[in-house]
Design an enzyme around this catalytic site. Sequence first.
Site, short mmCIF file in Angstrom:
data_model
loop_
_atom_site.label_atom_id
_atom_site.label_comp_id
_atom_site.label_asym_id
_atom_site.label_seq_id
_atom_site.Cartn_x
_atom_site.Cartn_y
_atom_site.Cartn_z
N ASN A 10 -5.53 -17.33 -15.30
CA ASN A 10 -6.16 -18.46 -13.96
C ASN A 10 -6.22 -19.70 -14.40
OD1 ASN A 10 -7.36 -19.46 -11.81
ND2 ASN A 10 -9.37 -18.20 -12.26
N LYS A 12 -6.76 -22.27 -12.73
CA LYS A 12 -7.65 -22.97 -11.93
C LYS A 12 -7.33 -24.19 -11.66
CE LYS A 12 -11.34 -20.88 -14.31
NZ LYS A 12 -12.89 -20.75 -14.44
N HIS A 95 -12.53 -14.81 -6.26
CA HIS A 95 -12.95 -15.45 -7.56
C HIS A 95 -14.48 -16.27 -7.52
CE1 HIS A 95 -13.37 -18.11 -11.00
NE2 HIS A 95 -12.49 -17.59 -11.63
N GLU A 97 -15.77 -18.70 -8.32
CA GLU A 97 -15.86 -20.09 -7.81
C GLU A 97 -15.53 -20.36 -6.31
OE1 GLU A 97 -13.07 -21.47 -10.82
OE2 GLU A 97 -14.69 -20.93 -12.44
N GLU A 167 -15.79 -9.89 -13.47
CA GLU A 167 -16.00 -11.35 -13.87
C GLU A 167 -17.66 -11.64 -13.92
OE1 GLU A 167 -12.20 -13.68 -14.61
OE2 GLU A 167 -12.98 -13.90 -12.44
N GLY A 173 -16.52 -19.48 -18.10
CA GLY A 173 -16.32 -20.77 -18.36
C GLY A 173 -17.83 -21.33 -19.33
N SER A 213 -14.87 -15.90 -20.39
CA SER A 213 -15.00 -16.29 -21.88
C SER A 213 -14.10 -15.51 -22.74
CB SER A 213 -16.29 -16.77 -22.25
OG SER A 213 -16.90 -17.75 -21.49
C1 PEP Z 1 -11.93 -17.05 -14.93
O1 PEP Z 1 -12.08 -18.18 -14.23
O2 PEP Z 1 -11.46 -16.30 -14.25
C2 PEP Z 1 -12.35 -17.10 -16.20
C3 PEP Z 1 -12.60 -15.81 -16.49
O3 PEP Z 1 -12.70 -17.93 -17.05
P1 PEP Z 1 -12.92 -18.26 -18.43
O4 PEP Z 1 -12.12 -17.37 -19.33
O5 PEP Z 1 -12.77 -19.82 -18.76
O6 PEP Z 1 -14.34 -17.87 -18.57
#
Ligand code: PEP
Length: 250
Positions: A10, A12, A95, A97, A167, A173, A213
């Site tokens: 992703n 973003k 997601h 976000e 997630e 993040g 992460s």
């Molecule tokens: C994501 O935004 O789906 C995600 C898992 O981000 P990150 O790997 O940066 O934590």
Amino acid sequence: MARQFFVGGNFKLNPSSLQASTSLIETLNNANLDPKTEVVIAPPALYVIPVQQIVRKDVKVAAQNCYFKESGAFTGEISPKQLVDAGIPYVILGHSERRTLFHEDSALVATKTRSAIDAGLKVIFCIGETLEQRESGKTAEVCEEQLKAFVGVSKEVDWSKIVIAYEPVWAIGTGKVATSAQAQETHADIRAYLVKAVSPAVASSVQILYGGSVTAANCKELAQQPDVDGFLVGGASLKPEFVDIINARK
Ligand code: PEP
């Protein structure tokens, strides 16, 4: 049947130029990727089509979002039908976000998911709890609530069109990855819920990804967990280590 290992990237709102996206794609195009892993990348909406034109054919492209209407007065939105028309096979929905920054609730995510599947897309359906919810022991309940909204509008839906991404919001993040035991426990809880709410066959065939992460350093242990079928990767999907994550089971 064994579930195929699946890794999504992703991007973003990154990178901030088409040229930088192109160089990310070149890294993937030149890499030795495990042919057993299904790989899907989600660039920003503006770059979905050019990226699809240059990326190797065994890597699929996803949109990061879409609306539930086919067309009309919905400024700023993209429809599932337009994605299908552009040859884009996947969309990420729900997601965290989108849920927090853009106030998408579970009912809207469910409606969008149903509409995307009906239009012919495959959906990476994201769920996960906040730190406060985890600390108050509500992880399974929150995941259930987020899935339940979709299960409620999913009669006769083809579950092979859905990949679930668990997630935890506190891991996205932040550099704080869930332990492999935490990921495994929640993935098993999600499957247990699907056994009750949908069917044992769907519960055992649906792919459940972990996201939050994930890096080259932590992916191998997570990938060994029996209910972890792959990853949804944010930050590390913009780096060469994305290749190591794709190859986590190699
Ligand atoms: C994501 O935004 O789906 C995600 C898992 O981000 P990150 O790997 O940066 O934590």
